[in-house]
Design an enzyme around this catalytic site. Sequence first.
Site, short mmCIF file in Angstrom:
data_model
loop_
_atom_site.label_atom_id
_atom_site.label_comp_id
_atom_site.label_asym_id
_atom_site.label_seq_id
_atom_site.Cartn_x
_atom_site.Cartn_y
_atom_site.Cartn_z
N CYS A 120 0.86 -1.18 0.00
CA CYS A 120 0.00 0.00 0.00
C CYS A 120 0.90 1.22 0.00
O CYS A 120 1.52 1.56 1.01
CB CYS A 120 -0.92 0.00 1.22
SG CYS A 120 -2.04 1.43 1.25
N GLU B 220 -3.18 0.48 -6.82
CA GLU B 220 -2.13 -0.44 -7.25
C GLU B 220 -1.80 -0.12 -8.70
O GLU B 220 -2.65 0.39 -9.44
CB GLU B 220 -2.56 -1.90 -7.12
CG GLU B 220 -2.87 -2.36 -5.71
CD GLU B 220 -1.66 -2.47 -4.81
OE1 GLU B 220 -0.53 -2.17 -5.26
OE2 GLU B 220 -1.83 -2.85 -3.64
#
Length: 222
Positions: free
Chosen positions: A2, A103
Amino acid sequence: MCGRYALRISVPDLARRLGVEPPADLAPRYNIAPTQPVPVLRAADGGRRLELMRWGLVPAWSKGPDGRYAMHNARLEGIAGKPAFRGPVRRRRCLVPADGWYEWQKLDGRKQPWLLQRPGGTPFCFAGLWDRWERDGEGLLSCAILTAPAAPAIAHLHDRMPVVAPDDAWEAWLDPALESAHEALRLLAVEQPPEFETLAVSSHVNDARNDDPRCVEPLAPE
């Protein structure tokens, strides 16, 4: 992993969902990046407190907030034995509210950004750890987000993902009376929720200086 996330929910709605008073300078965010101040929910004074912390954990024993000791992610595997995390996982656990994360997938020689969120953008909380660094009267609160192997439904985007704390585990995860790292981590040992949807977004989000609604706008189908 993350490395960027969003928290678009209005401040009053976030405060109601978490049952706390928000920091005075809190505002919706669309492209949160490491080293920036982020809202963190932790146990304090017999209740809960939402306060801003630096995203990138600086251990209490380190020399200070430099690149060597600013870990924005903490791998769940073996975390109880890591010097930077073994104290926080026992005594300083936290929740990091979010309503999506990004992402980047390699496609045709380029990186395509994706926004992962619950349908409708319903907020959730990442499981995290926090610490307090102090030297010569100066103090710094900082945090890290836990990560784990990606759920099968999103593993094609990245092999790891942030750990989303089950809503019914929030109270126990924050409970300072729970000092067993093993028991605390068992709260997270559940299959990551399958309901996350993936939305292709534009390269506007690639630049961490861009923090506006355009970051989360889905790309039009080709």
